[in-house]
Write a protein that holds these residues in place. Structure first.
Motif, PDB file in Angstrom:
ATOM      1  N   LYS A  85       0.831  -1.341   0.026  1.00  0.00           N
ATOM      2  CA  LYS A  85      -0.151   0.127  -0.131  1.00  0.00           C
ATOM      3  C   LYS A  85       0.762   1.173   0.052  1.00  0.00           C
ATOM      4  O   LYS A  85       0.626   2.231  -0.721  1.00  0.00           O
ATOM      5  CB  LYS A  85      -0.990   0.187   1.200  1.00  0.00           C
ATOM      6  CG  LYS A  85      -2.309  -0.809   1.040  1.00  0.00           C
ATOM      7  CD  LYS A  85      -3.113  -0.140   0.239  1.00  0.00           C
ATOM      8  CE  LYS A  85      -4.156  -1.062  -0.267  1.00  0.00           C
ATOM      9  NZ  LYS A  85      -5.095  -0.573  -1.398  1.00  0.00           N
ATOM     10  N   GLY A  86       1.998   1.123   0.704  1.00  0.00           N
ATOM     11  CA  GLY A  86       2.945   2.358   0.726  1.00  0.00           C
ATOM     12  C   GLY A  86       3.468   2.664  -0.572  1.00  0.00           C
ATOM     13  O   GLY A  86       3.637   3.786  -1.051  1.00  0.00           O
ATOM     14  N   LEU A  87       4.079   1.577  -1.290  1.00  0.00           N
ATOM     15  CA  LEU A  87       4.536   1.486  -2.444  1.00  0.00           C
ATOM     16  C   LEU A  87       3.529   2.139  -3.422  1.00  0.00           C
ATOM     17  O   LEU A  87       3.836   3.048  -4.381  1.00  0.00           O
ATOM     18  CB  LEU A  87       5.350   0.287  -2.947  1.00  0.00           C
ATOM     19  CG  LEU A  87       6.583  -0.061  -2.254  1.00  0.00           C
ATOM     20  CD1 LEU A  87       6.993  -1.580  -2.659  1.00  0.00           C
ATOM     21  CD2 LEU A  87       7.631   0.819  -2.349  1.00  0.00           C
ATOM     22  N   ASP A  88       2.341   1.673  -3.254  1.00  0.00           N
ATOM     23  CA  ASP A  88       1.152   2.108  -4.403  1.00  0.00           C
ATOM     24  C   ASP A  88       0.976   3.347  -4.210  1.00  0.00           C
ATOM     25  O   ASP A  88       0.637   4.024  -5.213  1.00  0.00           O
ATOM     26  CB  ASP A  88       0.059   1.173  -4.032  1.00  0.00           C
ATOM     27  CG  ASP A  88      -0.912   1.203  -4.901  1.00  0.00           C
ATOM     28  OD1 ASP A  88      -0.762   1.201  -6.342  1.00  0.00           O
ATOM     29  OD2 ASP A  88      -2.381   1.389  -4.306  1.00  0.00           O
ATOM     30  N   GLY A  89       0.990   4.023  -3.049  1.00  0.00           N
ATOM     31  CA  GLY A  89       0.824   5.242  -2.665  1.00  0.00           C
ATOM     32  C   GLY A  89       1.542   6.128  -3.270  1.00  0.00           C
ATOM     33  O   GLY A  89       1.455   7.137  -3.827  1.00  0.00           O
ATOM     34  N   LEU A  90       2.753   5.674  -3.207  1.00  0.00           N
ATOM     35  CA  LEU A  90       4.042   6.571  -3.883  1.00  0.00           C
ATOM     36  C   LEU A  90       3.942   6.780  -5.185  1.00  0.00           C
ATOM     37  O   LEU A  90       3.955   7.695  -5.857  1.00  0.00           O
ATOM     38  CB  LEU A  90       5.415   5.855  -3.275  1.00  0.00           C
ATOM     39  CG  LEU A  90       6.496   6.794  -3.746  1.00  0.00           C
ATOM     40  CD1 LEU A  90       6.738   7.924  -3.302  1.00  0.00           C
ATOM     41  CD2 LEU A  90       7.935   5.931  -3.278  1.00  0.00           C
ATOM     42  N   VAL A  91       3.804   5.399  -5.914  1.00  0.00           N
ATOM     43  CA  VAL A  91       3.444   5.414  -7.463  1.00  0.00           C
ATOM     44  C   VAL A  91       2.171   6.131  -7.722  1.00  0.00           C
ATOM     45  O   VAL A  91       2.456   7.133  -8.612  1.00  0.00           O
ATOM     46  CB  VAL A  91       3.218   3.945  -7.858  1.00  0.00           C
ATOM     47  CG1 VAL A  91       2.614   4.032  -9.386  1.00  0.00           C
ATOM     48  CG2 VAL A  91       4.375   3.322  -7.630  1.00  0.00           C
ATOM     49  N   GLU A  92       1.264   6.346  -7.188  1.00  0.00           N
ATOM     50  CA  GLU A  92       0.171   7.168  -7.229  1.00  0.00           C
ATOM     51  C   GLU A  92       0.389   8.406  -7.274  1.00  0.00           C
ATOM     52  O   GLU A  92      -0.224   9.467  -7.963  1.00  0.00           O
ATOM     53  CB  GLU A  92      -1.124   6.843  -6.461  1.00  0.00           C
ATOM     54  CG  GLU A  92      -1.794   5.447  -6.647  1.00  0.00           C
ATOM     55  CD  GLU A  92      -3.010   5.063  -5.873  1.00  0.00           C
ATOM     56  OE1 GLU A  92      -3.146   5.732  -4.674  1.00  0.00           O
ATOM     57  OE2 GLU A  92      -3.646   4.006  -6.066  1.00  0.00           O
ATOM     58  N   LEU A  93       1.042   8.758  -6.062  1.00  0.00           N
ATOM     59  CA  LEU A  93       1.319  10.434  -5.917  1.00  0.00           C
ATOM     60  C   LEU A  93       2.246  10.808  -7.117  1.00  0.00           C
ATOM     61  O   LEU A  93       2.004  11.905  -7.533  1.00  0.00           O
ATOM     62  CB  LEU A  93       1.999  10.381  -4.619  1.00  0.00           C
ATOM     63  CG  LEU A  93       2.120  11.744  -3.880  1.00  0.00           C
ATOM     64  CD1 LEU A  93       0.817  12.351  -3.466  1.00  0.00           C
ATOM     65  CD2 LEU A  93       3.025  11.444  -2.510  1.00  0.00           C
ATOM     66  N   ILE A  94       3.203  10.054  -7.452  1.00  0.00           N
ATOM     67  CA  ILE A  94       4.079  10.293  -8.665  1.00  0.00           C
ATOM     68  C   ILE A  94       3.194  10.635  -9.575  1.00  0.00           C
ATOM     69  O   ILE A  94       3.381  11.506 -10.778  1.00  0.00           O
ATOM     70  CB  ILE A  94       5.336   9.556  -8.816  1.00  0.00           C
ATOM     71  CG1 ILE A  94       6.313   9.523  -7.720  1.00  0.00           C
ATOM     72  CG2 ILE A  94       6.169   9.632 -10.164  1.00  0.00           C
ATOM     73  CD1 ILE A  94       7.235   8.330  -7.393  1.00  0.00           C
ATOM     74  N   GLY A  95       2.349   9.491 -10.251  1.00  0.00           N
ATOM     75  CA  GLY A  95       1.684   9.602 -11.155  1.00  0.00           C
ATOM     76  C   GLY A  95       0.693  10.821 -11.248  1.00  0.00           C
ATOM     77  O   GLY A  95       0.334  11.351 -12.244  1.00  0.00           O
ATOM     78  N   GLY A  96      -0.150  11.135 -10.226  1.00  0.00           N
ATOM     79  CA  GLY A  96      -0.769  12.456 -10.038  1.00  0.00           C
ATOM     80  C   GLY A  96       0.037  13.492 -10.128  1.00  0.00           C
ATOM     81  O   GLY A  96      -0.654  14.530 -11.076  1.00  0.00           O
ATOM     82  N   VAL A  97       0.987  13.478  -9.830  1.00  0.00           N
ATOM     83  CA  VAL A  97       2.121  14.867 -10.119  1.00  0.00           C
ATOM     84  C   VAL A  97       2.231  14.890 -11.627  1.00  0.00           C
ATOM     85  O   VAL A  97       2.250  16.202 -12.129  1.00  0.00           O
ATOM     86  CB  VAL A  97       3.217  14.955  -9.281  1.00  0.00           C
ATOM     87  CG1 VAL A  97       4.208  16.094  -9.758  1.00  0.00           C
ATOM     88  CG2 VAL A  97       2.821  15.170  -7.851  1.00  0.00           C
TER      89      VAL A  97
END
Length: 177
Positions: A17-29
């Motif tokens: 979930k932490g890695l997924d959140g990081l990928v989502e954050l980067i993707g959103g930016v």
């Protein structure tokens, strides 16, 4: 043994979930600064080789069709969703890693809210990806509830599970036979 396996699944799920959140954050930016035309071009370039080898590749075709009709407003919504979803996931994982049991109900509520949205998405626009994510999130919510009910902090679960995985003298798990 079953308890330790569930502990391991919980820990791996939290880290995922932490890695997924990081990928989502980067993707959103990234999506904040990309036009729909550039996104279509980038996905086309990313999938061109795979589609030349296998024109029926499921993931490549899903990506191509997924971005084909994205407009600016749709892109802004996806960017905002990814930023919010990623930030919440990262905040939950950090709070769990810090070791506060008080975060468990908040984590379950936040993940539950996203789960409700995913169920709505499944009803209105069914997809295999959202179905898999929904099942995974439901399992993580259940495992989080299990940890909270057992009165353990993540670091206690972490220590005991790591010791068990590497066959060291692990502290006893309450309720384990």
């Amino acid at each position: 043994m079953k308890e330790r396996v569930l502990d391991l699944v919980f820990l791996v799920g939290v880290l995922f979930k932490g890695l997924d959140g990081l990928v989502e954050l980067i993707g959103g930016v990234v999506l904040l600064f990309v036009t729909p035309a550039k996104l279509v071009g980038a996905i086309g370039a990313l999938t061109a080789k795979e589609l030349s080898e296998d024109p029926h590749d499921l993931i490549a075709n899903l990506l191509i069709h997924g971005v084909a009709h994205v407009g600016s407003s749709g892109l802004a919504f996806v960017a905002a969703y990814l930023l919010l979803h990623g930030a919440v996931k990262i905040a939950i994982v950090i709070a769990l890693l810090i070791g506060s049991r008080r975060i468990y109900p908040w984590a379950m509520a936040a993940l539950g809210a996203f789960l409700v949205f995913q169920i709505y998405e499944l009803i209105t626009k069914p997809s295999i990806g959202v179905a898999v994510l929904t099942v995974f999130d439901a399992v993580i919510i259940w495992l989080t509830w299990r940890e909270w009910r057992r009165g353990r902090e993540l670091r206690d679960t972490w220590r005991g599970t790591i010791a068990w995985v590497f066959h060291r003298d692990a502290p006893a798990v309450p309720g384990e036979s």
